[in-house]
Design a protein around this motif. Sequence first.
Motif, mmCIF file in Angstrom:
data_model
loop_
_atom_site.group_PDB
_atom_site.id
_atom_site.type_symbol
_atom_site.label_atom_id
_atom_site.label_comp_id
_atom_site.label_asym_id
_atom_site.label_seq_id
_atom_site.Cartn_x
_atom_site.Cartn_y
_atom_site.Cartn_z
ATOM 1 N N SER A 1 5.317 6.302 -3.001
ATOM 2 C CA SER A 1 4.428 6.366 -1.838
ATOM 3 C C SER A 1 3.020 6.757 -2.240
ATOM 4 N N CYS A 2 2.862 7.441 -3.392
ATOM 5 C CA CYS A 2 1.509 7.832 -3.823
ATOM 6 C C CYS A 2 0.710 6.651 -4.332
ATOM 7 N N LEU A 3 1.385 5.537 -4.661
ATOM 8 C CA LEU A 3 0.684 4.361 -5.198
ATOM 9 C C LEU A 3 0.461 3.305 -4.124
ATOM 10 N N THR A 4 0.871 3.623 -2.893
ATOM 11 C CA THR A 4 0.870 2.628 -1.836
ATOM 12 C C THR A 4 -0.200 2.947 -0.803
ATOM 13 N N ALA A 5 -1.188 2.069 -0.658
ATOM 14 C CA ALA A 5 -2.174 2.238 0.415
ATOM 15 C C ALA A 5 -1.482 1.898 1.727
ATOM 16 N N VAL A 6 -1.653 2.732 2.728
ATOM 17 C CA VAL A 6 -0.873 2.542 3.955
ATOM 18 C C VAL A 6 -1.211 1.209 4.611
ATOM 19 N N ILE B 1 -2.804 1.292 -10.011
ATOM 20 C CA ILE B 1 -3.939 1.881 -10.720
ATOM 21 C C ILE B 1 -4.967 2.411 -9.722
ATOM 22 N N MET B 2 -5.294 1.610 -8.722
ATOM 23 C CA MET B 2 -6.434 1.935 -7.869
ATOM 24 C C MET B 2 -6.139 3.017 -6.831
ATOM 25 N N VAL B 3 -4.944 3.027 -6.241
ATOM 26 C CA VAL B 3 -4.693 3.997 -5.160
ATOM 27 C C VAL B 3 -4.832 5.448 -5.644
ATOM 28 N N PRO B 4 -4.272 5.820 -6.816
ATOM 29 C CA PRO B 4 -4.510 7.200 -7.275
ATOM 30 C C PRO B 4 -5.999 7.495 -7.506
ATOM 31 N N ALA C 1 0.016 10.137 -9.156
ATOM 32 C CA ALA C 1 -0.542 9.070 -9.981
ATOM 33 C C ALA C 1 0.559 8.122 -10.445
ATOM 34 N N GLY C 2 1.718 8.182 -9.832
ATOM 35 C CA GLY C 2 2.788 7.242 -10.161
ATOM 36 C C GLY C 2 3.644 7.627 -11.347
ATOM 37 N N GLY C 3 3.450 8.813 -11.876
ATOM 38 C CA GLY C 3 4.147 9.157 -13.106
ATOM 39 C C GLY C 3 5.365 10.036 -12.966
ATOM 40 N N CYS C 4 5.649 10.574 -11.775
ATOM 41 C CA CYS C 4 6.739 11.564 -11.701
ATOM 42 C C CYS C 4 7.890 11.140 -10.804
ATOM 43 N N GLY C 5 7.654 10.286 -9.821
ATOM 44 C CA GLY C 5 8.741 9.792 -8.976
ATOM 45 C C GLY C 5 9.161 10.713 -7.850
ATOM 46 N N ALA C 6 8.501 11.862 -7.683
ATOM 47 C CA ALA C 6 8.915 12.809 -6.637
ATOM 48 C C ALA C 6 8.595 12.293 -5.236
ATOM 49 N N CYS C 7 7.721 11.290 -5.145
ATOM 50 C CA CYS C 7 7.289 10.788 -3.836
ATOM 51 C C CYS C 7 7.980 9.498 -3.443
ATOM 52 N N THR C 8 8.974 9.057 -4.227
ATOM 53 C CA THR C 8 9.594 7.756 -3.968
ATOM 54 C C THR C 8 10.279 7.707 -2.607
ATOM 55 N N VAL C 9 9.980 6.642 -1.856
ATOM 56 C CA VAL C 9 10.621 6.384 -0.562
ATOM 57 C C VAL C 9 11.080 4.928 -0.572
ATOM 58 N N LEU C 10 11.847 4.534 0.427
ATOM 59 C CA LEU C 10 12.195 3.116 0.551
ATOM 60 C C LEU C 10 11.208 2.457 1.505
ATOM 61 N N VAL C 11 10.586 1.362 1.068
ATOM 62 C CA VAL C 11 9.726 0.564 1.947
ATOM 63 C C VAL C 11 10.430 -0.769 2.138
ATOM 64 N N ASP C 12 10.807 -1.058 3.375
ATOM 65 C CA ASP C 12 11.621 -2.243 3.685
ATOM 66 C C ASP C 12 12.805 -2.333 2.717
ATOM 67 N N SER D 1 -3.044 7.084 0.877
ATOM 68 C CA SER D 1 -1.729 6.781 0.303
ATOM 69 C C SER D 1 -0.647 7.058 1.341
ATOM 70 N N LEU D 2 0.418 6.262 1.250
ATOM 71 C CA LEU D 2 1.553 6.475 2.158
ATOM 72 C C LEU D 2 2.059 7.910 2.054
ATOM 73 N N LEU D 3 2.023 8.466 0.844
ATOM 74 C CA LEU D 3 2.483 9.844 0.657
ATOM 75 C C LEU D 3 1.681 10.800 1.540
ATOM 76 N N ARG D 4 0.363 10.662 1.512
ATOM 77 C CA ARG D 4 -0.470 11.573 2.299
ATOM 78 C C ARG D 4 -0.328 11.314 3.793
ATOM 79 N N VAL D 5 -0.109 10.054 4.171
ATOM 80 C CA VAL D 5 0.138 9.759 5.586
ATOM 81 C C VAL D 5 1.415 10.459 6.027
ATOM 82 N N LEU D 6 2.467 10.331 5.223
ATOM 83 C CA LEU D 6 3.751 10.937 5.586
ATOM 84 C C LEU D 6 3.619 12.452 5.672
#
Lengths: 170, 259
Positions: free
Chosen positions: A56-61, B34-37, A39-50, A19-24
């Motif tokens: 960032s936790c839901l984004t595969a790098v 769904i899948m990344v987590p 898991a996408g539920g809290c928003g604490a990891c939100t960053v701007l992408v482009d 995940s982008l979060l873990r990369v960062l």
Amino acid sequence: MNITVNGDELEVRSPGLTSLLRVLRDELDVVGPKAGCEAGGCGACTVLVDGAPRRSCLTAVAAIDGAEVTTVEGLGAADDLSPVQQAFVHYYAAQCGFCTPGMVVAATHYLDSGGSDDRKEIQEALRGHVCRCTGYVKIIEAVAAARGGNFDLTTTAEGGYTTVMTGDAK
Amino acid sequence: MAEATEVLTPDSPEAAAAAFGEGGDVTIIGGGTIMVPLVTHGVVQPNKALILADAGLEGVDQSGTTVTIGAMTSVSALSELDAPLGPCAANLGDSEVRDQATVGGNLCAVAPPEHPTGDLQGAFVALGASVRSTGAGGERIEPVADFLADRDNRLVLDVTYEQPQAGAFESLDRPHTHHPTPLAVSGARLADGSIQLAATGAAPTAVRLPSAEAEASDPDAAGTAALGDVRLVDDAVSSAWYRERILPVLVRRVLEQLG
């Protein structure tokens, strides 16, 4: 893979599904984005992408190879806070501070894309961001006020901040 | 984590279909919501992953009365469409999740057993949409309900439906960023005048409500009849007891809007 983080082009060596979060946080040592639920539920990891807010936790790098990433670190510096950050200080909008990086990133994007100071609209824009201190009232007040950017911050001798509101309260 | 995963990033729909092949050993990453987590937490450990971000599968095409939506179209790109799909999409998660989540991922969403998921599915079922997918045996086009019943090892390419005469969407009004909607009902008066109803959040995937459709001229009776069409899930998001009380209300409201 490469990503540009707050203006610096960096090589990424983590596996592509990281995940982008873990990369960062783990590889690039950019720890503003927080790992809350991951898991996408809290928003604490939100960053701007482009330029757009993204969990960032839901984004595969590998899905954002070559993108520009802006974290809370890229929005202001300790001696040069952005209007949203100044407003958060002025309104005591951070309690424990864990949700603050995501809140500030999302609020900055909301205001930069023409968001109003309407409380309901701010609420909708921040809907994906959970504050477990339940400090929502202060956060929403801060975002509404940040639209005017009307704060005068001075650094105290202890290294903290004091603020004086220089414009009209909204 | 996932050190040995082979990651493929096809740059066209054809390349995506070729890379997917017959599926089997391939984990698809659409929007990733769904899948990344699942990968992060080690629940899924892919041998081979297909990242569709550059596969060119996104886009909403409206030609005449036919609407075709690519699998990688974001949920937020649907929010301006007519009911039931537009309001259903706007009700999903929050703005950041909607920007990232995709139509294909929503149709393939699998939550732990017995937990409803896939917020858009009910709207597509009500619209009588068809899903085009590829995998073993080549391309397949089938009604969304059939796809939901047999979707293992399929790569969704797009979803198509005919613009209905009227549509409506009603949901339990509750913030639910982290969870799929607890209960929602989609309805459409199709081009041929027939009414189709479907519930999301009632069962693991969307369910059609044929008994309620049969009573469509009497919204109150239809609401009660809907309870015979589904065994309601009981979970942390909402008890079956509560769902049983809300489902008839949502069915009634949808039918009143369809007029």
